[in-house]
Design a protein around this motif. Structure first.
Motif, PDB file in Angstrom:
ATOM      1  N   ARG A  31      -2.187 -16.811   9.300  1.00 17.67           N
ATOM      2  CA  ARG A  31      -1.528 -15.523   9.044  1.00 17.67           C
ATOM      3  C   ARG A  31      -1.440 -14.644  10.301  1.00 17.67           C
ATOM      4  O   ARG A  31      -0.450 -13.983  10.540  1.00 17.67           O
ATOM      5  N   THR A  32      -2.502 -14.667  11.122  1.00 19.17           N
ATOM      6  CA  THR A  32      -2.516 -13.763  12.268  1.00 19.17           C
ATOM      7  C   THR A  32      -1.605 -14.300  13.380  1.00 19.17           C
ATOM      8  O   THR A  32      -1.305 -15.492  13.434  1.00 19.17           O
ATOM      9  N   ALA A  33      -1.203 -13.398  14.281  1.00 20.61           N
ATOM     10  CA  ALA A  33      -0.235 -13.761  15.318  1.00 20.61           C
ATOM     11  C   ALA A  33      -0.856 -14.660  16.384  1.00 20.61           C
ATOM     12  O   ALA A  33      -0.164 -15.390  17.072  1.00 20.61           O
ATOM     13  N   ASP A 123       1.235 -16.561  12.748  1.00 18.50           N
ATOM     14  CA  ASP A 123       2.106 -15.533  12.172  1.00 18.50           C
ATOM     15  C   ASP A 123       2.896 -16.104  10.990  1.00 18.50           C
ATOM     16  O   ASP A 123       4.064 -15.784  10.803  1.00 18.50           O
ATOM     17  N   ARG A 124       2.286 -16.982  10.248  1.00 18.03           N
ATOM     18  CA  ARG A 124       2.985 -17.684   9.164  1.00 18.03           C
ATOM     19  C   ARG A 124       2.055 -17.822   7.955  1.00 18.03           C
ATOM     20  O   ARG A 124       0.875 -18.121   8.111  1.00 18.03           O
TER      21      ARG A 124
END
Ligand SMILES: Cc1cc2nc3c(=O)[nH]c(=O)nc-3n(C[C@H](O)[C@H](O)[C@H](O)COP(=O)(O)OP(=O)(O)OC[C@H]3O[C@@H](n4cnc5c(N)ncnc54)[C@H](O)[C@@H]3O)c2cc1C
Length: 395
Positions: A31-33, A123-124
């Protein structure tokens, strides 16, 4: 076979490493970039079989080189002298094989060990799962044979497959807050201030200019928005209101902290954590409670066990997932008993308990090793929960 893993912290990269070794094609979404290493996060303990998994990955030396060195721990009590003890004595009951390392450092090491063989997409997130078809937050859609949620206590994969976490998350009766502060006390000792229903710690980090503040606060369950950091800061101020020692100074640094973390201490209790082609690993499937239950060791061991079962079954999830759950069942069951007992030890319920803690700490260095182990085993302890784990031979 294509396997999709959600979450690039501990469980995800360990699973990815071993699945790749067994010939699977692995993709990890996070989730994080970028990798969530930041200030290193919090220290986690790797115990017994988790250390064995790290050694089998050939990462023993690099992980040991990053271990945190907590030498002294002090109990601070209102109006009384501190009681200081060597950390090794307090950890005697945990296990002979133990490595403490910052979670961020461990995640970085695991990522470095897998990034050439495994595709990481930052980021996904996964937004939809329909059998083998997976939809992502960028709107793309792809097919995977298996999907694994390694995305932590508030797992997104779990929500998609098992529904809202309120149905299976069990609150253990306390809140946890952690954030970075300037190292204003200039000490390498872990300081813990205890009052009834409150334990506040200041501990050193790898950066000599910074320390970390940790609050463990017993409280009935409170309603708040989990995404609203300002509301969580207000809540912490209310929960820590009126506390003495260095607490007002710690709270004065709250608004500027880049890494404020606040959560309830709760466990994930699912009867089964697999459904169809989807399974869960680590905190997502059986989180024993942050900071109280040896969750990082469970995540490491869980990742290894799942990979070996999938390899043994040639990727047949109808065989591998039940075998994985059966292999982990006793450990997961034991882990659910650890959190409440560790919490009861760490957060005193009465002044008498604080007095008894101080006496026990004074006594500890004078006891023989076996007695130290008994006294510090925290009611069986995270190490005991891993006792029955039989790791299959490395792939
Ligand atoms: C303050 C604190 C102190 C702790 N102390 C200890 C300790 O002393 N000993 C110990 O053993 N354990 C401790 N723990 C628990 C330990 O950190 C966890 O058990 C361990 O990190 C679990 O690893 P994991 O890989 O399962 O999940 P996590 O480490 O939670 O990682 C989940 C990953 O998934 C990502 N993610 C989340 N949602 C999504 C999504 N929807 N899509 C994609 N990615 C997503 C996250 O960004 C993260 O990278 C502590 C935890 C906290 C918070």
């Amino acid at each position: 076979m294509r396997v999709l893993i959600s979450g690039a912290s501990i469980a995800g990269p360990v699973l990815a490493y071993w699945l790749h070794r067994a010939g699977f094609e692995v993709t990890v979404v996070e989730r994080t970039a970028s990798l969530r290493t930041g200030t290193g996060g919090h220290p986690v303990d790797l115990l017994g079989p988790a250390v064995e998994v790290i050694d089998r990955m050939g990462l023993g030396d690099v992980v040991r080189a990053h271990r945190t060195r907590t030498d002294l721990m002090a109990l601070v009590r209102p109006g009384k002298p501190d009681v200081t003890i060597r950390a090794a004595e307090l950890l005697a009951g945990i296990t002979d094989r133990q490595i403490e390392i910052m979670r961020g450092d461990l995640a970085q090491i695991l990522h470095d060990a897998t990034k050439e063989q495994v595709e990481y997409r930052f980021d996904r997130t996964i937004t939809g799962i329909e059998d083998t078809a997976v939809t992502f937050s960028d709107g793309s859609r792809e097919h995977f044979d298996l999907i694994v949620g390694a995305d932590g206590l508030h797992s997104g994969v779990r929500r998609l497959v098992f529904g809202d976490e309120r149905g299976y998350r069990h609150f253990l009766g306390a809140y946890l807050a952690v954030y970075t502060v300037p190292a204003f006390l200039e000490t390498q000792t872990v300081l813990t201030y205890n009052t009834v229903d409150r334990a506040i710690a200041i501990y050193p980090t790898n950066d000599p200019a910074r320390a970390r503040a940790a609050f463990l606060i017993r409280s009935p369950e409170l309603e708040y928005d989990h995404r609203d950091l300002a509301a969580q800061r207000r809540l912490l101020r209310t929960l820590a209101d009126g506390l003495g020692w260095e607490v007002p100074r710690l709270l004065s640094h709250l608004d500027e902290a880049p890494d404020f973390y606040f959560d309830e201490i709760s466990q994930i209790r699912l009867g089964s954590w697999s459904r169809g082609r989807v399974t869960l690993v680590g905190d997502a499937g059986y989180g024993p409670g942050p900071a109280v239950g040896g969750g990082s060791s469970l995540a490491l061991v869980g990742g290894y066990v799942l990979a070996t079962e999938l390899a043994a079954a040639g990727g047949d999830h109808t065989v591998a997932f039940p075998a994985y759950e059966a292999a982990m069942a006793a450990t997961v069951e034991a882990s659910r008993r650890i959190g409440p007992s560790v919490l009861a030890t760490l957060v005193p319920r009465s002044n008498l308990q604080i007095w008894a803690m101080a006496q026990a700490m004074r006594l500890l260095p004078r006891l023989p090793a076996f007695a130290q182990r008994r006294l510090t085993a925290f009611g069986g302890g995270p190490a005991a929960m891993l006792d029955g784990v039989q790791l299959q031979p490395a792939l």
